[in-house]
Motif scaffolding. Structure first.
Motif, PDB file in Angstrom:
ATOM      1  N   LEU A 155       0.849  -1.196   0.000  1.00 26.24           N
ATOM      2  CA  LEU A 155       0.000   0.000   0.000  1.00 26.24           C
ATOM      3  C   LEU A 155       0.888   1.251   0.000  1.00 26.24           C
ATOM      4  N   GLY A 156       1.905   1.232   0.846  1.00 29.05           N
ATOM      5  CA  GLY A 156       2.830   2.363   0.881  1.00 29.05           C
ATOM      6  C   GLY A 156       3.514   2.569  -0.467  1.00 29.05           C
ATOM      7  N   CYS A 157       3.906   1.472  -1.106  1.00 29.69           N
ATOM      8  CA  CYS A 157       4.596   1.576  -2.401  1.00 29.69           C
ATOM      9  C   CYS A 157       3.654   2.097  -3.488  1.00 29.69           C
ATOM     10  N   ILE A 158       2.393   1.644  -3.454  1.00 32.37           N
ATOM     11  CA  ILE A 158       1.438   2.143  -4.455  1.00 32.37           C
ATOM     12  C   ILE A 158       1.310   3.659  -4.295  1.00 32.37           C
ATOM     13  N   ALA A 159       1.258   4.118  -3.036  1.00 34.36           N
ATOM     14  CA  ALA A 159       1.174   5.568  -2.795  1.00 34.36           C
ATOM     15  C   ALA A 159       2.440   6.269  -3.295  1.00 34.36           C
ATOM     16  N   GLU A 160       3.589   5.600  -3.185  1.00 40.03           N
ATOM     17  CA  GLU A 160       4.828   6.189  -3.715  1.00 40.03           C
ATOM     18  C   GLU A 160       4.753   6.341  -5.237  1.00 40.03           C
ATOM     19  N   PHE A 161       4.215   5.326  -5.902  1.00 44.39           N
ATOM     20  CA  PHE A 161       4.150   5.372  -7.366  1.00 44.39           C
ATOM     21  C   PHE A 161       3.053   6.310  -7.868  1.00 44.39           C
ATOM     22  N   HIS A 162       1.962   6.417  -7.107  1.00 47.74           N
ATOM     23  CA  HIS A 162       0.783   7.131  -7.602  1.00 47.74           C
ATOM     24  C   HIS A 162       0.452   8.338  -6.726  1.00 47.74           C
ATOM     25  N   HIS A 163       1.214   9.399  -6.916  1.00 51.37           N
ATOM     26  CA  HIS A 163       0.882  10.650  -6.244  1.00 51.37           C
ATOM     27  C   HIS A 163       1.538  11.800  -7.014  1.00 51.37           C
ATOM     28  N   ASP A 164       1.121  13.028  -6.685  1.00 52.08           N
ATOM     29  CA  ASP A 164       1.849  14.198  -7.189  1.00 52.08           C
ATOM     30  C   ASP A 164       1.998  15.170  -6.027  1.00 52.08           C
ATOM     31  N   ASP A 165       2.427  16.387  -6.308  1.00 56.19           N
ATOM     32  CA  ASP A 165       2.692  17.273  -5.167  1.00 56.19           C
ATOM     33  C   ASP A 165       1.415  17.701  -4.446  1.00 56.19           C
ATOM     34  N   LYS A 166       0.255  17.446  -5.057  1.00 53.98           N
ATOM     35  CA  LYS A 166      -0.994  17.848  -4.400  1.00 53.98           C
ATOM     36  C   LYS A 166      -1.614  16.744  -3.564  1.00 53.98           C
ATOM     37  N   GLY A 167      -1.222  15.506  -3.846  1.00 49.54           N
ATOM     38  CA  GLY A 167      -1.821  14.433  -3.054  1.00 49.54           C
ATOM     39  C   GLY A 167      -1.719  13.080  -3.718  1.00 49.54           C
ATOM     40  N   LEU A 168      -2.531  12.157  -3.214  1.00 50.09           N
ATOM     41  CA  LEU A 168      -2.531  10.782  -3.708  1.00 50.09           C
ATOM     42  C   LEU A 168      -3.328  10.701  -5.002  1.00 50.09           C
ATOM     43  N   ALA A 169      -3.109   9.658  -5.775  1.00 50.11           N
ATOM     44  CA  ALA A 169      -3.840   9.466  -7.033  1.00 50.11           C
ATOM     45  C   ALA A 169      -3.942   7.963  -7.275  1.00 50.11           C
ATOM     46  N   TRP A 170      -4.912   7.340  -6.622  1.00 45.14           N
ATOM     47  CA  TRP A 170      -4.980   5.873  -6.607  1.00 45.14           C
ATOM     48  C   TRP A 170      -5.361   5.261  -7.944  1.00 45.14           C
ATOM     49  N   PRO A 171      -4.807   4.084  -8.252  1.00 47.29           N
ATOM     50  CA  PRO A 171      -5.348   3.293  -9.357  1.00 47.29           C
ATOM     51  C   PRO A 171      -6.805   2.962  -9.007  1.00 47.29           C
ATOM     52  N   VAL A 172      -7.654   2.904 -10.018  1.00 48.22           N
ATOM     53  CA  VAL A 172      -9.091   2.849  -9.755  1.00 48.22           C
ATOM     54  C   VAL A 172      -9.508   1.593  -8.984  1.00 48.22           C
ATOM     55  N   ASN A 173      -8.817   0.459  -9.227  1.00 48.29           N
ATOM     56  CA  ASN A 173      -9.305  -0.779  -8.600  1.00 48.29           C
ATOM     57  C   ASN A 173      -8.985  -0.896  -7.111  1.00 48.29           C
TER      58      ASN A 173
END
Ligand code: ATP
Ligand code: MG
Length: 615
Positions: free
Chosen positions: A493-511
């Motif tokens: 979960l932590g790694c997914i957040a590392e891969f999917h974010h920008d300077d404004k926040g998180l950006a989760w994969p939809v599933n």
């Protein structure tokens, strides 16, 4: 959101050391309970459950069956496999009121083995693969990076039981393939690397590393596409050097030369080479003293400490992590003053192979030190001679400047294999860009990664230690072949957040996002809120998960910021445009593909976008 248990934070938490830890706390997914111990809040738990659902689906797909063990376990099974000691300070140990020893399990091989032993007895019962998704406890020396290195964390651990090695290979292959599907579905990039098995034991092992600069693992890739954890990198065998024209070893004065730089300078000033080339750091064989902390074993009732000297080329640094991997289950550290005191033959700054290992033992048998040419030799008793290991880069026949075991002196032209021997070879030094890959397939390049999963062929280690036998076709009792397979679910979960974010926040994969659509009702008009509610109901009736920002007294600016922080993939804004023109603004979390659609088409539009995202 008016009732959701959520507080987003404007400021970064002071001690957040990586983006995922920072954003997961700011967006209200997790809260810190203690170092490396986290509380899951509603949004975090939803994402965690979504990840677990993917893991469960893929485990079911290969026929693995879910069970659930306690986290609190008695000492005895871990005693039988020596892991009660081998895990060292990493285990949380505790006593019950009757003074019996317990532990909070760091991993569960022992009890899975015992469960199968308890219930199964024949080859006809096999193969079987069991797994659980469970909380694990490790008293990590340095918890860090939020969920990525916790002291309490969630792991999926699976164990395969087969009658023979072929069965193990097949189970291993199926599990490995399931991991590839899991990580692909979760949107985590990964590289499969050759690994060492560490305290698990066993033979073949591979790790799944998420290539992230914040990772604590370093892996190497060769041009052939193969990859290794640096701990598992082996140096290709060196070719012997012909030393027939190398002159005899001699002891020369090198005052004040306890560092490599000083020694190089002294050697060039006082003893220039005959061939005109200058002495360099890689002409020096540096001897590094380490202490090996062995757990108790069959010969020792208590943990014991061994001083070992490692010979390494002077232009390379010792890599304690790589080196330690080869002493597993023992741990290593730099030798301290007491270690040196216990071994007067180790003359700080001037340590050489002549006082160590085979030389010392040979000399003490012969009554003097081999290669000795002066009266200041220290007597070493054969039994206590320090083990001398040499780095794999040192070729037999190569000549070195190395310590003479006397303050102010070094030996020149000390030839490995002629003047001194070692007790063995180790992988001791840092590998570097351009080093040759273990299989000779090309020079290596390096990257950092986070270990998100590991698969092991354990073989017979646990079944033998714990007596897991079944009757084979001939009615003979044979030990069962085992494999074990871990995924760090909370770390992922932590790694997914590392891969999917920008300077404004998180950006989760939809599933795995906590919701699929974030509906924002903005402004003060009741009509906007009514229209938003209609949209939410319609989306929900289509089976779409919605996070609905129905907060009345919160400004649109705050709502937009929160939506960016929380990171639901699709955003629908119901506000002034809806009231005035009957349209709803729809966009992706990253602001792209923005579109204004008539309110009555919004649900269909979002559903179509969702299908596209789910691909
Ligand atoms: P590491 O080398 O990172 O300490 P490990 O090799 O000791 O990990 P394993 O025993 O192989 O870990 O455990 C299986 C999986 O559990 C790992 O691949 C990793 O994803 C996860 N894991 C291990 N330790 C932690 C931790 N402290 N916090 C979160 N996840 C962890
Ligand atoms: Mg591991």
């Amino acid at each position: 959101m008016s009732t959701l248990f959520l507080r987003t934070l404007r400021e970064d938490p002071a001690d957040a050391d990586v983006d995922s830890a920072r954003l997961l706390q700011r967006a209200g997914y997790i809260r810190k309970a203690a170092p490396g111990i986290w509380t899951w809040l509603p949004l975090g738990l939803r994402v965690l459950n979504n990840i677990e659902a993917v893991v469960r689906a893929e485990m079911a797909g290969i026929g693995a069956q879910e069970v659930h063990f306690p986290a609190l376990l008695p000492r005895e099974p871990y005693e039988a496999t020596h892991r009660w000691e081998e895990y060292g300070d990493n285990i949380f140990r505790l006593k019950d009121r009757h003074q019996a020893d317990y532990l909070l399990a760091p991993t569960h091989e022992e009890v899975f083995t015992l469960l199968v032993k308890d219930l199964y007895s024949s080859y006809k019962d096999l193969p079987v693969t069991l797994y659980q998704i469970q909380t694990k406890y490790r008293d990590e020396f340095r918890p860090r990076a939020g969920l990525i290195r916790g002291r309490e964390f969630i792991m999926k651990d699976a164990y395969s039981f087969t009658i023979d090695e072929d069965g193990l290979r097949q189970a291993y292959g199926e599990e490995r393939a399931a991991y590839e599907r899991i990580f692909r579905r979760l949107g985590v990039r990964y590289v499969i690397v050759h690994a060492v098995s560490g305290p698990m034991g066993g033979s073949q092992s591979e790790e799944f590393l998420a290539p992230l600069a914040i990772g604590e693992d370093t892996f190497a890739q060769s041009e052939s596409g193969k990859a290794w954890n640096v701990e598992a990198l082996t140096t290709p065998e060196t070719e012997d050097v012909d030393f027939s024209s190398t002159s005899a070893m001699e002891t020369l004065d090198t005052p004040d030369s306890t560092t490599i730089e000083a020694l190089v300078a002294q050697a060039n000033a006082l003893h220039p080479r005959a061939d005109g080339r200058t002495w360099q750091a890689d002409d020096i064989l540096k001897n590094v003293v380490i202490a090996v902390k062995h757990p108790e074993d069959d010969q020792h009732d208590e943990p014991w400490r061994e001083v070992v000297v490692i010979g390494v080329p002077g232009d390379r640094q010792v890599d304690m992590k790589r080196l330690e991997a080869q002493f597993a289950p023992a741990e290593i550290e730099e030798a301290d003053a007491d270690d040196l005191k216990a071994h007067p033959e180790l003359v700080a700054g001037y340590i050489g192979p002549m006082a160590l290992g085979p030389q010392a033992r040979g000399a003490s048998e012969a009554g003097e030190l081999a290669g000795s040419d002066d009266e200041e030799d220290v007597d070493v008793d054969a039994g206590s001679a320090v083990r001398y290991l040499i780095d794999a880069h040192v070729a037999r026949g190569s000549a070195w400047i190395t310590g003479a075991d006397r303050v102010g002196y070094h030996r020149f032209n000390a030839v490995y294999g002629r003047d001194f021997e070692a007790d063995g070879t180790v992988e001791a030094v840092q590998v570097r860009q351009g080093d040759m890959s273990p299989d000779g397939s090309g020079p290596l390049s390096f990257q950092r990664g986070v270990e998100i999963g590991q698969v092991f062929q354990l073989g017979l280690k646990y079944s033998k230690a714990l007596g897991l036998n079944v009757l084979d076709h001939n009615g003979k009792a044979v030990p069962v072949w085992m494999g074990c397979y871990g995924i760090g679910v909370s770390r992922v979960l932590g790694c997914i957040a590392e891969f999917h974010h920008d300077d404004k926040g998180l950006a989760w994969p939809v599933n795995i996002a906590p919701a699929q659509v974030h509906v924002l009702a903005t402004g003060k008009k009741a009509e906007a809120f009514d229209a938003a509610e209609t949209l939410v109901k319609e989306l929900e009736s289509r089976g779409i998960e919605v996070l609905y920002d129905d907060r009345r007294k919160v400004s649109p600016g705050v709502k937009f910021k929160d939506a960016e922080l929380i990171g639901v993939p699709l955003v629908a804004v119901v506000g002034r445009d809806t009231v005035e023109n009957g349209t709803i603004d729809i966009r992706l979390r990253n602001g792209e593909q923005e579109e204004s659609v008539p309110a009555e088409q919004a649900a269909q539009n979002l559903q179509d976008r969702l299908s596209a995202l789910l691909g």
